[in-house]
Design a protein around this motif. Structure first.
Motif, PDB file in Angstrom:
ATOM      1  N   THR A   4       5.985   2.768 -13.598  1.00 51.72           N
ATOM      2  CA  THR A   4       6.134   1.626 -12.677  1.00 51.72           C
ATOM      3  C   THR A   4       6.655   0.401 -13.420  1.00 51.72           C
ATOM      4  OG1 THR A   4       3.784   1.014 -12.923  1.00 51.72           O
ATOM      5  CG2 THR A   4       4.376   2.409 -11.052  1.00 51.72           C
ATOM      6  N   HIS A   5       6.229   0.233 -14.666  1.00 48.68           N
ATOM      7  CA  HIS A   5       6.724  -0.904 -15.469  1.00 48.68           C
ATOM      8  C   HIS A   5       8.224  -0.758 -15.725  1.00 48.68           C
ATOM      9  CE1 HIS A   5       6.889  -4.033 -18.506  1.00 48.68           C
ATOM     10  NE2 HIS A   5       7.426  -3.168 -19.342  1.00 48.68           N
ATOM     11  N   SER A   6       8.650   0.451 -16.086  1.00 46.09           N
ATOM     12  CA  SER A   6      10.072   0.693 -16.363  1.00 46.09           C
ATOM     13  C   SER A   6      10.907   0.519 -15.095  1.00 46.09           C
ATOM     14  CB  SER A   6      10.268   2.097 -16.934  1.00 46.09           C
ATOM     15  OG  SER A   6       9.590   2.234 -18.173  1.00 46.09           O
ATOM     16  N   ALA A   7      10.364   0.941 -13.965  1.00 41.91           N
ATOM     17  CA  ALA A   7      11.076   0.767 -12.700  1.00 41.91           C
ATOM     18  C   ALA A   7      11.239  -0.718 -12.385  1.00 41.91           C
ATOM     19  CB  ALA A   7      10.333   1.483 -11.574  1.00 41.91           C
ATOM     20  N   LYS A   8      10.183  -1.472 -12.609  1.00 41.96           N
ATOM     21  CA  LYS A   8      10.239  -2.917 -12.345  1.00 41.96           C
ATOM     22  C   LYS A   8      11.292  -3.587 -13.221  1.00 41.96           C
ATOM     23  CE  LYS A   8       7.324  -7.061 -12.184  1.00 41.96           C
ATOM     24  NZ  LYS A   8       5.963  -7.618 -12.436  1.00 41.96           N
ATOM     25  N   GLN A   9      11.404  -3.151 -14.467  1.00 42.97           N
ATOM     26  CA  GLN A   9      12.412  -3.721 -15.365  1.00 42.97           C
ATOM     27  C   GLN A   9      13.824  -3.510 -14.827  1.00 42.97           C
ATOM     28  OE1 GLN A   9      11.327  -1.756 -19.103  1.00 42.97           O
ATOM     29  NE2 GLN A   9      10.853  -3.758 -19.962  1.00 42.97           N
ATOM     30  N   ARG A  10      14.006  -2.438 -14.068  1.00 39.85           N
ATOM     31  CA  ARG A  10      15.338  -2.124 -13.509  1.00 39.85           C
ATOM     32  C   ARG A  10      15.494  -2.627 -12.073  1.00 39.85           C
ATOM     33  NH1 ARG A  10      13.725   1.250 -17.238  1.00 39.85           N
ATOM     34  NH2 ARG A  10      15.209   2.336 -18.605  1.00 39.85           N
ATOM     35  N   GLY A  11      14.512  -3.397 -11.616  1.00 37.68           N
ATOM     36  CA  GLY A  11      14.602  -3.941 -10.266  1.00 37.68           C
ATOM     37  C   GLY A  11      14.349  -2.921  -9.171  1.00 37.68           C
ATOM     38  N   ILE A  12      13.646  -1.846  -9.509  1.00 38.71           N
ATOM     39  CA  ILE A  12      13.342  -0.796  -8.530  1.00 38.71           C
ATOM     40  C   ILE A  12      11.859  -0.850  -8.175  1.00 38.71           C
ATOM     41  CG2 ILE A  12      13.298   1.692  -8.109  1.00 38.71           C
ATOM     42  CD1 ILE A  12      15.582   2.005 -10.091  1.00 38.71           C
ATOM     43  N   ARG A  13      11.576  -0.923  -6.891  1.00 39.87           N
ATOM     44  CA  ARG A  13      10.193  -0.922  -6.422  1.00 39.87           C
ATOM     45  C   ARG A  13       9.716   0.511  -6.224  1.00 39.87           C
ATOM     46  NH1 ARG A  13       8.915  -6.162  -4.205  1.00 39.87           N
ATOM     47  NH2 ARG A  13      10.758  -7.495  -4.240  1.00 39.87           N
ATOM     48  N   VAL A  14       8.405   0.694  -6.245  1.00 46.30           N
ATOM     49  CA  VAL A  14       7.821   2.022  -6.106  1.00 46.30           C
ATOM     50  C   VAL A  14       6.899   2.046  -4.885  1.00 46.30           C
ATOM     51  CG1 VAL A  14       6.362   3.790  -7.165  1.00 46.30           C
ATOM     52  CG2 VAL A  14       7.933   2.442  -8.594  1.00 46.30           C
ATOM     53  N   LEU A  15       7.176   2.960  -3.970  1.00 49.48           N
ATOM     54  CA  LEU A  15       6.298   3.235  -2.836  1.00 49.48           C
ATOM     55  C   LEU A  15       5.677   4.610  -3.057  1.00 49.48           C
ATOM     56  CD1 LEU A  15       8.750   2.271   0.077  1.00 49.48           C
ATOM     57  CD2 LEU A  15       7.124   0.778  -1.091  1.00 49.48           C
ATOM     58  N   ILE A  16       4.399   4.759  -2.706  1.00 51.48           N
ATOM     59  CA  ILE A  16       3.757   6.066  -2.901  1.00 51.48           C
ATOM     60  C   ILE A  16       3.155   6.554  -1.587  1.00 51.48           C
ATOM     61  CG2 ILE A  16       3.250   5.481  -5.301  1.00 51.48           C
ATOM     62  CD1 ILE A  16       0.278   5.333  -4.519  1.00 51.48           C
ATOM     63  N   ASP A  17       3.038   7.874  -1.488  1.00 52.01           N
ATOM     64  CA  ASP A  17       2.426   8.460  -0.305  1.00 52.01           C
ATOM     65  C   ASP A  17       0.936   8.118  -0.267  1.00 52.01           C
ATOM     66  OD1 ASP A  17       3.357  10.026   1.918  1.00 52.01           O
ATOM     67  OD2 ASP A  17       4.424  11.283   0.474  1.00 52.01           O
ATOM     68  N   LEU A  18       0.463   7.704   0.896  1.00 51.65           N
ATOM     69  CA  LEU A  18      -0.957   7.432   1.116  1.00 51.65           C
ATOM     70  C   LEU A  18      -1.442   8.433   2.157  1.00 51.65           C
ATOM     71  CD1 LEU A  18      -3.334   5.505   0.461  1.00 51.65           C
ATOM     72  CD2 LEU A  18      -2.637   4.159   2.458  1.00 51.65           C
ATOM     73  N   VAL A  19      -2.201   9.425   1.689  1.00 51.91           N
ATOM     74  CA  VAL A  19      -2.634  10.527   2.560  1.00 51.91           C
ATOM     75  C   VAL A  19      -4.130  10.371   2.807  1.00 51.91           C
ATOM     76  CG1 VAL A  19      -2.626  13.031   2.884  1.00 51.91           C
ATOM     77  CG2 VAL A  19      -0.881  11.954   1.446  1.00 51.91           C
ATOM     78  N   VAL A  20      -4.466   9.621   3.856  1.00 55.25           N
ATOM     79  CA  VAL A  20      -5.885   9.303   4.087  1.00 55.25           C
ATOM     80  C   VAL A  20      -6.366   9.755   5.465  1.00 55.25           C
ATOM     81  CG1 VAL A  20      -6.024   7.396   2.440  1.00 55.25           C
ATOM     82  CG2 VAL A  20      -5.214   6.945   4.774  1.00 55.25           C
ATOM     83  N   ASN A  21      -5.581  10.585   6.153  1.00 57.32           N
ATOM     84  CA  ASN A  21      -6.111  11.180   7.382  1.00 57.32           C
ATOM     85  C   ASN A  21      -7.142  12.240   7.046  1.00 57.32           C
ATOM     86  OD1 ASN A  21      -6.033  11.909  10.342  1.00 57.32           O
ATOM     87  ND2 ASN A  21      -5.441  13.858   9.414  1.00 57.32           N
ATOM     88  N   HIS A  22      -6.935  12.889   5.900  1.00 54.49           N
ATOM     89  CA  HIS A  22      -7.800  13.984   5.495  1.00 54.49           C
ATOM     90  C   HIS A  22      -7.856  14.058   3.976  1.00 54.49           C
ATOM     91  CE1 HIS A  22      -3.644  15.455   6.181  1.00 54.49           C
ATOM     92  NE2 HIS A  22      -3.808  15.925   4.955  1.00 54.49           N
ATOM     93  N   THR A  23      -8.818  14.808   3.463  1.00 56.26           N
ATOM     94  CA  THR A  23      -8.896  15.087   2.026  1.00 56.26           C
ATOM     95  C   THR A  23      -8.747  16.596   1.837  1.00 56.26           C
ATOM     96  OG1 THR A  23     -11.290  15.517   1.957  1.00 56.26           O
ATOM     97  CG2 THR A  23     -10.575  13.207   1.767  1.00 56.26           C
ATOM     98  N   SER A  24      -8.780  17.015   0.588  1.00 52.13           N
ATOM     99  CA  SER A  24      -8.926  18.432   0.287  1.00 52.13           C
ATOM    100  C   SER A  24     -10.381  18.842   0.524  1.00 52.13           C
ATOM    101  CB  SER A  24      -8.553  18.691  -1.170  1.00 52.13           C
ATOM    102  OG  SER A  24      -9.042  19.953  -1.603  1.00 52.13           O
TER     103      SER A  24
END
Length: 553
Positions: free
Chosen positions: A86-106
């Motif tokens: 994420t730090h390296s992405a920020k240095q290149r001006g790229i944002r990071v979005l991640i999947d949030l899977v909270v309807n269910h768990t394993s």
């Protein structure tokens, strides 16, 4: 109006860490490998990366069965590797979005294990239980034909638990305030580690009322506002991109009338109409879908996509329209999935025809919203129908002609790299396309640059222009005293069209900003042109001094 909402004029790139780049040679992609490819993504021009699930998981549903929300699947690396990424992405001006899977768990999550082992556990009410199997247990399956029920008996406690998805994915009781507080804690944790937001999985199910006695579930829309308020406080420019395949009249409830819920939603309605248009050369349902999803708050934005990691869902088309798409793009049963969609990648769906591929992606970049590109689509990757269900379109990225397409040095990759036929890695790979100025990769770089230089699409209002041919989509975007006109011919034959851009004197000359030539209107202010089969045009109205004419509001 806030004028620096980054997601309004961005290009998002979706990838799976598992199949993108393997740095340590174990056959599985990892964060170190992804970090090494950040310069590639930066060169492509994307503003944000959306990562499919990478948290700890048994991996029975490609990571959508999470067993620890606060850790990374060890196959992909460590939390330290993630922060470096994420730090390296920020240095290149790229944002990071991640999947949030909270309807269910394993079902292997410690919360669920404790809930099963002890009815008095604090985690018992974190899930949804019934002493008897509910009468509607065989309804509402997400995976029809593969999934048999939505209620399964737990042998330890003797009661039935609810699972909208597979039985190894028990639903969280999202109406429980303690579960809601935990979801906020999960979001806060990853925000602290450098992410700029979340693609929230299965949002209508997350906010649904759950329980054996619930006959007509009412959405808990206030929950979306809670998520939004928390995120805005922790990181002001973070966003939630909602996966909510709902009918257009419900869209505003997800965005919020005042734009106080989800910032972005995928536009499934336009996506399905777009594939019908590509199959039938009839743009009228597409124009209708765009008009039906026109209304949204000023801060709201659509995510526009062609294919994603799931099947192409055609459930909202009419039966006749759906059969037309199946016939054109997925006629064989092994190309279809869950009785509702097509599981192929785009390039083989379009017969590998570069003209049709470029037409489709030009449409994606120019429809109202923010384009979301899938990894490998920038080089026209294919699929492997021998793999089960959705995995056929989740094969590893093809980087070069090295073994396994340069994805890994291991003898056996996590999924087989496509190595046969016209889409095999020896024919379709990044390295070869880099050297070809006319390749799909270099075309994609040019398109992304052009799309980012046309903020009218992300910020402005659109009009569908009458050009006298239902197989041609002509659109104009207006924003801050600037206008762009974009035209697509969905026919497999050349067509001649005539249209009025509708912007007065500034529409007399249309400056081509893509690949063709300029157009000058006749004395009546109408433009006449011939479009080649599957041709497209991107024009700027007025002249190239448009930035000097742009207003501040």
């Amino acid at each position: 109006m806030i004028n620096d909402l980054w997601y309004k004029n961005a290009v998002v790139y979706c990838l799976s860490v598992e199949t993108f780049m393997d740095a340590n040679g174990d056959g599985v992609g990892d964060f170190q490998g992804l970090q090494r490819r950040l310069d590639y993504l930066s060169g492509l021009g994307v503003n944000a990366i959306w990562l499919m699930p990478f948290q700890a998981s048994p991996g029975l549903d490609d990571g959508y069965d999470v067993s620890d929300y606060y850790n990374i699947d060890p196959r992909y690396g460590t939390l330290g590797d993630f922060v470096e990424f994420t730090h390296s992405a920020k240095q290149r001006g790229i944002r990071v979005l991640i999947d949030l899977v909270v309807n269910h768990t394993s079902d292997q999550h410690p919360w669920f294990k404790q809930a099963c082992a002890d009815k008095s556990s604090r985690y018992r009410d974190w899930y949804v239980w019934s002493e008897k199997k509910p009468e509607n247990a065989d309804e509402g399956m997400v995976f029809p034909g593969v999934q048999k029920t939505t209620w399964t008996r737990d042998e330890k406690s003797g009661e039935y638990y609810f699972h909208r998805f597979f039985k190894f994915q028990p639903d969280l009781n999202t109406g429980n305030p303690y579960v809601q507080a935990e979801i906020l804690k999960i979001m806060g944790f990853w925000i602290q580690l450098g992410v700029s937001g979340f693609r929230m999985d299965a949002v209508p199910f997350v906010i649904a009322e759950k329980g054996a006695d619930v006959k007509a579930s009412k959405p808990q829309f206030d929950l979306l506002r809670r998520f939004r308020e928390f995120l805005q406080w922790r990181k002001g420019d973070s966003i939630i991109l909602a996966e909510a395949n709902v009918v257009p009249k419900e869209n505003l409830q997800y965005f919020g009338d005042d734009g106080d819920r989800m910032q972005m939603m995928f536009n499934f309605h336009v996506n399905q109409a777009l594939f019908y248009a590509l199959a039938s050369a009839d743009t009228r349902p597409l124009a209708k879908a765009m008009n039906e999803t026109r209304e949204r708050p000023q801060t709201g934005q659509w995510g526009i996509f062609l294919r994603n990691h799931d099947e192409l869902d055609l459930g909202r088309l009419t039966e006749k329209q759906r059969q037309a798409v199946f016939s054109a793009f997925g006629p064989d049963k092994d190309m279809q999935l869950y009785d509702r969609g097509i599981r192929r990648r785009l390039a083989p769906m379009l017969g590998g025809d570069p003209r049709r591929l470029k037409l489709a992606y030009s449409l994606m970049y120019s429809l109202p919203g923010t384009p979301v590109l899938r990894y490998g689509d920038e080089i026209g990757m294919g699929d492997d129908l021998a793999l089960e269900e959705r995995n056929c379109a989740r094969t590893p990225m093809q980087w070069s002609t090295e073994p396994h397409g340069g994805f890994t040095k291991a003898e056996k990759p996590v999924l087989p790299v496509i190595n046969e036929g016209p889409y095999g890695f020896e024919h379709v790979n990044v390295a070869a396309q880099r050297r070809d100025p006319e390749s799909m990769l270099n075309w994609t770089e040019r398109m992304i640059r052009m799309r980012k230089e046309a903020p009218e699409i992300g910020w402005g209002t659109f009009s569908v222009l009458d050009c006298g041919d239902t197989g041609v989509l002509a659109m104009r975007y207006d924003w801050r005293n600037n206008a762009v006109v974009i035209i697509h011919n969905l026919h497999d034959k050349p067509v001649e069209i005539t249209f009025d851009p509708g912007v007065g004197d500034s529409g007399h000359v249309l400056i081509d900003i893509a690949d063709g030539g300029d157009s000058t209107a006749d004395e009546k202010g109408r433009h006449n042109m011939v479009l080649e089969p599957f041709g497209y045009r991107w024009y700027r109205a007025g002249g190239l001094d448009y930035l000097l004419k742009r207003s501040d509001i």
